[in-house]
Design a protein around this motif. Structure first.
Motif, PDB file in Angstrom:
ATOM      1  N   LYS A  29       0.690  -1.150  -0.144  1.00  0.00           N
ATOM      2  CA  LYS A  29      -0.097  -0.100   0.180  1.00  0.00           C
ATOM      3  C   LYS A  29       1.150   1.111  -0.299  1.00  0.00           C
ATOM      4  CE  LYS A  29      -4.370  -2.471   2.116  1.00  0.00           C
ATOM      5  NZ  LYS A  29      -5.098  -2.254   2.950  1.00  0.00           N
ATOM      6  N   LYS A  30       1.937   1.018   0.765  1.00  0.00           N
ATOM      7  CA  LYS A  30       3.144   1.936   0.841  1.00  0.00           C
ATOM      8  C   LYS A  30       4.008   2.449  -0.343  1.00  0.00           C
ATOM      9  CE  LYS A  30       3.500   2.913   5.966  1.00  0.00           C
ATOM     10  NZ  LYS A  30       4.776   2.709   6.989  1.00  0.00           N
ATOM     11  N   GLN A  31       3.743   1.376  -0.976  1.00  0.00           N
ATOM     12  CA  GLN A  31       4.607   0.951  -1.940  1.00  0.00           C
ATOM     13  C   GLN A  31       4.055   2.236  -3.305  1.00  0.00           C
ATOM     14  OE1 GLN A  31       7.215   1.095  -3.306  1.00  0.00           O
ATOM     15  NE2 GLN A  31       7.698   1.032  -5.744  1.00  0.00           N
ATOM     16  N   GLU A  33       1.422   4.225  -3.293  1.00  0.00           N
ATOM     17  CA  GLU A  33       1.069   5.158  -2.344  1.00  0.00           C
ATOM     18  C   GLU A  33       2.105   6.416  -2.732  1.00  0.00           C
ATOM     19  OE1 GLU A  33       0.553   6.011   1.143  1.00  0.00           O
ATOM     20  OE2 GLU A  33      -1.549   4.723   1.723  1.00  0.00           O
ATOM     21  N   ARG A  34       3.347   5.997  -2.929  1.00  0.00           N
ATOM     22  CA  ARG A  34       4.679   6.135  -3.488  1.00  0.00           C
ATOM     23  C   ARG A  34       5.525   6.400  -5.029  1.00  0.00           C
ATOM     24  NH1 ARG A  34      10.470   3.674  -1.377  1.00  0.00           N
ATOM     25  NH2 ARG A  34       9.953   2.498  -3.605  1.00  0.00           N
ATOM     26  N   LYS A  36       2.223   6.579  -6.937  1.00  0.00           N
ATOM     27  CA  LYS A  36       1.083   7.796  -7.308  1.00  0.00           C
ATOM     28  C   LYS A  36       1.373   8.940  -7.003  1.00  0.00           C
ATOM     29  CE  LYS A  36      -2.817   4.294  -7.479  1.00  0.00           C
ATOM     30  NZ  LYS A  36      -4.015   4.388  -7.002  1.00  0.00           N
ATOM     31  N   SER A  37       2.508   9.295  -5.926  1.00  0.00           N
ATOM     32  CA  SER A  37       3.499  10.530  -5.777  1.00  0.00           C
ATOM     33  C   SER A  37       3.851  11.076  -6.636  1.00  0.00           C
ATOM     34  CB  SER A  37       3.529  10.968  -4.264  1.00  0.00           C
ATOM     35  OG  SER A  37       4.263   9.909  -4.116  1.00  0.00           O
TER      36      SER A  37
END
Length: 55
Positions: A29-31, A33-34, A36-37
């Protein structure tokens, strides 16, 4: 020539990933988000962006 360059870039990125070893404490999930940012200093984002530019 462009095709050869794309293949070289892709091979180098794949080899870098292989050489880095197994991921520890990976959070998908964090990956996501990263990614997409689109952080410009993030090496994963840089490779993803480079590959998108050379379809």
């Amino acid at each position: 020539m462009k095709e050869e360059n794309r293949i070289t870039v892709l091979r180098n990125a794949i080899q870098k990933g292989i050489d880095s070893g197994c991921a520890e404490n990976f959070d998908p999930k964090k990956q996501l988000e990263r990614l997409k940012s689109g952080k410009k200093n993030d090496p994963i984002c840089q490779v993803t962006t480079a590959l998108k530019r050379h379809p």
